[in-house]
Design a protein around this motif. Structure first.
Motif, mmCIF file in Angstrom:
data_model
loop_
_atom_site.group_PDB
_atom_site.id
_atom_site.type_symbol
_atom_site.label_atom_id
_atom_site.label_comp_id
_atom_site.label_asym_id
_atom_site.label_seq_id
_atom_site.Cartn_x
_atom_site.Cartn_y
_atom_site.Cartn_z
ATOM 1 N N LEU A 11 26.682 48.935 14.692
ATOM 2 C CA LEU A 11 27.173 49.071 13.328
ATOM 3 C C LEU A 11 28.691 49.166 13.320
ATOM 4 O O LEU A 11 29.332 48.818 12.352
ATOM 5 C CB LEU A 11 26.549 50.304 12.659
ATOM 6 C CG LEU A 11 25.056 50.192 12.386
ATOM 7 C CD1 LEU A 11 24.519 51.502 11.829
ATOM 8 C CD2 LEU A 11 24.757 49.055 11.429
ATOM 9 N N ARG A 43 16.923 42.085 12.677
ATOM 10 C CA ARG A 43 17.972 42.993 12.208
ATOM 11 C C ARG A 43 19.342 42.550 12.718
ATOM 12 O O ARG A 43 20.320 42.519 11.973
ATOM 13 C CB ARG A 43 17.670 44.420 12.669
ATOM 14 C CG ARG A 43 18.725 45.417 12.245
ATOM 15 C CD ARG A 43 18.378 46.818 12.765
ATOM 16 N NE ARG A 43 19.424 47.759 12.433
ATOM 17 C CZ ARG A 43 20.502 47.973 13.196
ATOM 18 N NH1 ARG A 43 20.644 47.317 14.334
ATOM 19 N NH2 ARG A 43 21.416 48.835 12.817
ATOM 20 N N LEU A 47 22.506 41.382 10.375
ATOM 21 C CA LEU A 47 23.815 42.037 10.381
ATOM 22 C C LEU A 47 24.923 41.076 10.809
ATOM 23 O O LEU A 47 26.019 41.093 10.237
ATOM 24 C CB LEU A 47 23.790 43.272 11.284
ATOM 25 C CG LEU A 47 22.928 44.427 10.771
ATOM 26 C CD1 LEU A 47 22.835 45.524 11.824
ATOM 27 C CD2 LEU A 47 23.458 44.962 9.459
ATOM 28 N N LYS A 50 25.789 38.647 7.978
ATOM 29 C CA LYS A 50 26.400 39.177 6.755
ATOM 30 C C LYS A 50 27.922 38.997 6.791
ATOM 31 O O LYS A 50 28.673 39.951 6.748
ATOM 32 C CB LYS A 50 26.044 40.656 6.581
ATOM 33 C CG LYS A 50 24.627 40.858 6.103
ATOM 34 C CD LYS A 50 24.285 42.302 5.950
ATOM 35 C CE LYS A 50 25.161 42.941 4.907
ATOM 36 N NZ LYS A 50 24.728 44.286 4.533
#
Length: 169
Positions: A11, A43, A47, A50
């Protein structure tokens, strides 16, 4: 397991997400029947897609990975949860909401499902339900991160929004 650790740290780092993606790809090549690896691969694709790298292509790969995970294991809460984020971001929040509500009846102890419901409820304009989903997720796992700060912002409760920024992250 290394992919899981890197994707959690990912992240904060695009490069870590890319390494995690490669580890999950190796995992599904080794065992294409392992649904959790497909869900985590989805996932990572989501991510990465994006806005970081080949958005449209990575989002399509994410969708395909989530569908594969759900075909292999229709009762995999992690796949339902992560897929819901993609669906909401692609304008299909109502579809995701309906699926998550159905899953929540079976997997009522899954904090990840309720964290995904926070987002989907908000995208559908159900702000009170979004807060309730956050409260349920935090009751199940006091450390789980949700996007409830955005819900409080939309409700005009700026103090609560600020109090919940980064909570559980």
């Amino acid at each position: 397991l290394r992919g899981n650790e890197l994707s959690r740290r990912g992240l904060a780092g695009f490069d870590q997400l890319k390494v995690a993606r490669e580890l999950y790809l190796r995992s599904v090549e080794t065992d294409p029947q392992y649904g959790p690896a497909w869900a985590q691969l989805g996932r990572c694709y989501r991510l990465i897609g994006k806005g970081m790298e080949n958005g449209r292509e990575n989002l399509a790969l994410a969708e395909s990975a989530f569908q594969c995970a759900l075909e292999l294991n229709p009762d995999l809460p992690a796949a339902h949860s992560q897929y819901a984020f993609l669906e909401a971001e692609l304008g299909r929040a109502q579809d995701a909401l309906a699926r998550l509500l159905h899953c929540a009846q079976t997997f009522s102890a899954s904090p990840d499902l309720f964290a995904a419901l926070v987002l989907c409820c908000r995208f559908c304009g159900l702000l009170g339900a979004s807060v309730a989903a956050h409260e349920r997720a935090r009751k199940l796992d006091p450390q789980i991160a949700t996007s409830v700060s955005h819900t409080y912002y939309q409700l005009g409760d700026y103090d609560q929004a600020l109090r919940n920024v980064g909570v559980g992250a």
